[in-house]
Write an enzyme that holds these catalytic residues in place. Structure first.
Site, short mmCIF file in Angstrom:
data_model
loop_
_atom_site.label_atom_id
_atom_site.label_comp_id
_atom_site.label_asym_id
_atom_site.label_seq_id
_atom_site.Cartn_x
_atom_site.Cartn_y
_atom_site.Cartn_z
N HIS A 90 -34.35 -32.02 26.08
CA HIS A 90 -33.89 -31.83 27.46
C HIS A 90 -34.62 -32.76 28.41
CE1 HIS A 90 -33.50 -27.55 25.80
NE2 HIS A 90 -32.27 -27.99 25.92
N HIS A 92 -36.47 -32.49 31.90
CA HIS A 92 -37.06 -31.43 32.72
C HIS A 92 -37.28 -31.94 34.14
CE1 HIS A 92 -38.10 -28.09 29.81
NE2 HIS A 92 -37.49 -29.00 29.05
N HIS A 108 -35.54 -27.03 33.21
CA HIS A 108 -34.58 -28.11 32.97
C HIS A 108 -34.15 -28.75 34.29
CE1 HIS A 108 -33.13 -26.31 28.89
NE2 HIS A 108 -34.42 -26.61 28.90
N HIS A 116 -27.40 -22.65 31.80
CA HIS A 116 -27.73 -23.55 30.69
C HIS A 116 -26.61 -23.59 29.66
CE1 HIS A 116 -29.92 -25.53 27.49
NE2 HIS A 116 -29.44 -24.61 26.69
N HIS A 125 -26.62 -27.54 32.58
CA HIS A 125 -27.62 -28.26 33.37
C HIS A 125 -27.40 -29.76 33.21
CE1 HIS A 125 -30.61 -24.73 32.49
NE2 HIS A 125 -29.78 -24.42 33.48
N ASP A 128 -29.38 -30.93 30.21
CA ASP A 128 -29.07 -30.47 28.86
C ASP A 128 -28.55 -31.63 28.02
OD1 ASP A 128 -29.72 -27.92 29.68
OD2 ASP A 128 -27.66 -27.18 29.75
N HIS A 166 -38.42 -29.59 22.02
CA HIS A 166 -38.81 -28.20 21.78
C HIS A 166 -38.98 -27.90 20.29
CE1 HIS A 166 -38.08 -26.71 25.94
NE2 HIS A 166 -37.30 -27.77 25.98
N ARG A 183 -42.67 -26.09 23.60
CA ARG A 183 -42.52 -27.53 23.81
C ARG A 183 -43.52 -28.26 22.92
NH1 ARG A 183 -41.94 -27.15 30.43
NH2 ARG A 183 -40.38 -25.49 30.36
#
Length: 191
Positions: A90, A92, A108, A116, A125, A128, A166, A183
């Site tokens: 993702h 962030h 995100h 999401h 998002h 994403d 992640h 993460r």
């Protein structure tokens, strides 16, 4: 002369104007050769940004490149030293990657305030992205494309942005993170 010779002479005499005409006619033009295709010219590169990705121990994991196009943002990268398997990937909202948990990268990137996930009826998002499939050698090379409002310029808002990998894969619908878990790597997006 014999009759045979006379007949041959008569036929040749009658045919000589036609034969002479064929001999004087220009040869037919060769089949036209199609014009050569113009050389392929790569389009001019758009604005670019990069993120040097590191794991929780500060070890280099690789680089992610963002390139602006007139249709969206091309996102490509080469990463290594990651656990094999599927991992959520993702953008962030904050350009900060403090190890070991990378929580400083915030949530995100979601300037449109949607839910999401691409499978969510109220999603997705802007940050994403598709899951990464890391091979057993710990490496992954990828190209993906974002057309949902992401621009290279938008990555540089007042607090910047970061890319995060992640522990688990994104399920593409659970809000707010796709049930992606912790993460494991992070990179601040820079010019």
């Amino acid at each position: 002369m014999t009759i045979r010779a006379l007949l041959t002479a008569a036929v040749l005499t009658a045919a000589s104007p036609v034969l002479a005409q064929d001999a004087a006619a220009p040869a037919p033009a060769p089949a036209a050769t199609p014009p050569a295709a113009p050389p392929k010219v790569a389009p001019a590169k758009g604005e670019e940004a990069r993120a040097k990705v590191k794991d929780a121990q500060g070890k280099d994991v690789g680089e992610v490149i963002f390139e602006q196009t007139k249709h969206g943002v091309l996102i490509k990268g080469q990463l290594e030293n990651l656990p094999a398997g599927q991992h959520a990937f993702h953008i962030h909202e904050t350009g900060k990657c403090d190890a070991p948990d990378f929580k400083t990268a915030g949530g995100h990137f979601n300037p449109t305030k949607k839910a999401h996930g691409i499978l969510s009826p109220k999603g997705k998002h802007v940050g994403d992205l598709p899951n990464l499939y890391v091979d057993k050698d710990g490496k992954v090379t990828f190209d993906t494309f974002s057309q949902n409002g992401l621009t290279v310029k938008s990555l540089f808002d007042k607090d910047g942005s970061a890319v995060v990998i992640h522990v688990k894969e994104d399920d593409y619908h659970s809000d707010p993170t796709g049930d992606a878990g912790g993460r494991i790597a992070c990179g601040v997006v820079e010019k």
